[in-house]
Design a protein around this motif. Structure first.
Motif, PDB file in Angstrom:
ATOM      1  N   GLY A   1       0.817  -1.199   0.000  1.00 19.57           N
ATOM      2  CA  GLY A   1       0.000   0.000   0.000  1.00 19.57           C
ATOM      3  C   GLY A   1       0.851   1.248   0.000  1.00 19.57           C
ATOM      4  N   ARG A   2       0.199   2.409   0.020  1.00 24.53           N
ATOM      5  CA  ARG A   2       0.920   3.679  -0.034  1.00 24.53           C
ATOM      6  C   ARG A   2       1.854   3.841   1.161  1.00 24.53           C
ATOM      7  N   THR A   3       1.435   3.345   2.323  1.00 23.36           N
ATOM      8  CA  THR A   3       2.275   3.505   3.512  1.00 23.36           C
ATOM      9  C   THR A   3       3.592   2.745   3.391  1.00 23.36           C
ATOM     10  N   ASP A   4       3.589   1.653   2.614  1.00 27.31           N
ATOM     11  CA  ASP A   4       4.815   0.888   2.433  1.00 27.31           C
ATOM     12  C   ASP A   4       5.870   1.682   1.660  1.00 27.31           C
ATOM     13  N   PHE A   5       5.407   2.555   0.781  1.00 28.21           N
ATOM     14  CA  PHE A   5       6.330   3.290  -0.081  1.00 28.21           C
ATOM     15  C   PHE A   5       6.614   4.704   0.426  1.00 28.21           C
ATOM     16  N   ALA A   6       5.973   5.093   1.533  1.00 26.62           N
ATOM     17  CA  ALA A   6       6.157   6.460   2.044  1.00 26.62           C
ATOM     18  C   ALA A   6       7.617   6.790   2.345  1.00 26.62           C
ATOM     19  N   PRO A   7       8.385   5.921   3.033  1.00 25.73           N
ATOM     20  CA  PRO A   7       9.795   6.256   3.292  1.00 25.73           C
ATOM     21  C   PRO A   7      10.598   6.422   2.014  1.00 25.73           C
ATOM     22  N   LEU A   8      10.333   5.582   1.023  1.00 26.21           N
ATOM     23  CA  LEU A   8      11.055   5.692  -0.243  1.00 26.21           C
ATOM     24  C   LEU A   8      10.684   6.977  -0.971  1.00 26.21           C
ATOM     25  N   GLU A   9       9.411   7.363  -0.884  1.00 28.46           N
ATOM     26  CA  GLU A   9       8.973   8.603  -1.524  1.00 28.46           C
ATOM     27  C   GLU A   9       9.682   9.802  -0.906  1.00 28.46           C
ATOM     28  N   LEU A  10       9.822   9.807   0.418  1.00 35.67           N
ATOM     29  CA  LEU A  10      10.542  10.898   1.082  1.00 35.67           C
ATOM     30  C   LEU A  10      11.994  10.947   0.630  1.00 35.67           C
ATOM     31  N   HIS A  11      12.595   9.770   0.452  1.00 34.71           N
ATOM     32  CA  HIS A  11      13.987   9.702  -0.007  1.00 34.71           C
ATOM     33  C   HIS A  11      14.130  10.336  -1.382  1.00 34.71           C
TER      34      HIS A  11
END
Length: 275
Positions: free
Chosen positions: A13-23
């Motif tokens: 889900g979106r929460t799984d990719f949130a740290p990568l998106e911030l990176h």
């Protein structure tokens, strides 16, 4: 390498990719900071050095207020000049919205009259994918109505983004069929219309893996697609049934769980297996 994900596995889900998106957001910001550093360094090296020291000493908000106070494009993966040339240069707001469409797994059909700028918009859409979305040029396929149109698309792309467009595949449907089937015109210099129709049908059958077990059909399809993720079709209203079947096979319309709508004129279609 072939990786298959079991259907019983949990979907991300979106929460799984949130740290990568911030990176990645931080990476994009760093690029803009480096651009500002170089720009200021050309005028006054002392200002550039102060910017560099502030970048490591100040908190993010304070640094941006001091050095990039009026910049509203810091989340874009391109320079302001590229953004203006690719998006803002289009006078029609509808065209700008279509070119800068960031939706995923979406088919877009553009309906407009002759001379309204559909081909120009297709070229700007490809430029947007290259310069803003940072897509691999080799993942983009543009299908034109005839060879003259294909040459025109290549010329406009080169004028807009230069060397960044190298690797983008621009072909006619017949040219795509020749490539898929491995047919060389040097060996068959006098192809009739019926021959081209047969080539289109043969290429479509290869993409669908007709007559092959599912695993072999999938492997053959991946090999033929060669990494295409974006399909753009110019003058879609002029394709015939055989060309439509080829485009549908390229987009994966007939695959299980694939897209159920037709491909788009001057738009992008993401094959269902490349998400």
């Amino acid at each position: 390498m072939t990786i298959r994900v079991e259907k019983t596995r949990r979907r991300f889900g979106r929460t799984d990719f949130a740290p990568l998106e911030l990176h990645y957001q931080e990476q994009v910001l760093q690029i803009h900071v480096m651009e500002e550093f170089v720009s200021r360094g050309l005028d006054a090296i002392a200002a550039a050095l102060q910017l560099a020291m502030d970048y490591f000493a100040l908190d993010r908000a304070t640094f941006l207020r001091r050095w990039l106070p009026d910049r509203t494009d810091l989340a874009r993966q391109t320079t302001p000049e590229s953004w203006r040339a690719i998006v803002e240069s289009l006078n029609n707001p509808t065209q700008r919205r279509i070119v800068a469409d960031d939706r995923e797994q979406t088919n877009v059909l553009v309906l407009a009259g002759p001379g309204s700028g559909k081909t120009r918009m297709l070229v700007h859409r490809i430029a947007y994918l290259l310069r803003v979305r940072r897509e691999d040029p080799r993942s983009i396929l543009a299908l034109a109505y005839n060879r003259d149109a294909a040459v025109e698309i290549r010329r406009r792309l080169d004028e807009l983004v230069g060397a960044d467009s190298r690797g983008v595949t621009v072909l006619t449907c017949h040219g795509m069929a020749l490539r898929q089937t491995g047919t060389h015109l040097a060996n068959r210099p006098a192809l009739a219309d019926d021959d081209f129709g047969e080539l289109l049908r043969e290429a479509t059958a290869l993409l669908r893996g007709e007559g092959l077990p599912p695993d072999e059909a999938e492997e053959q399809r991946e090999r033929l697609l060669a990494g295409f993720r974006w399909i753009l079709v110019d003058e879609y209203q002029d394709v015939d049934e055989e060309q439509y079947q080829l485009i549908s096979a390229l987009a994966g319309r007939t695959l299980t769980g694939a897209i159920s709508t037709r491909c788009a004129a001057c738009a992008n279609v993401r094959p269902s297996r490349y998400r």
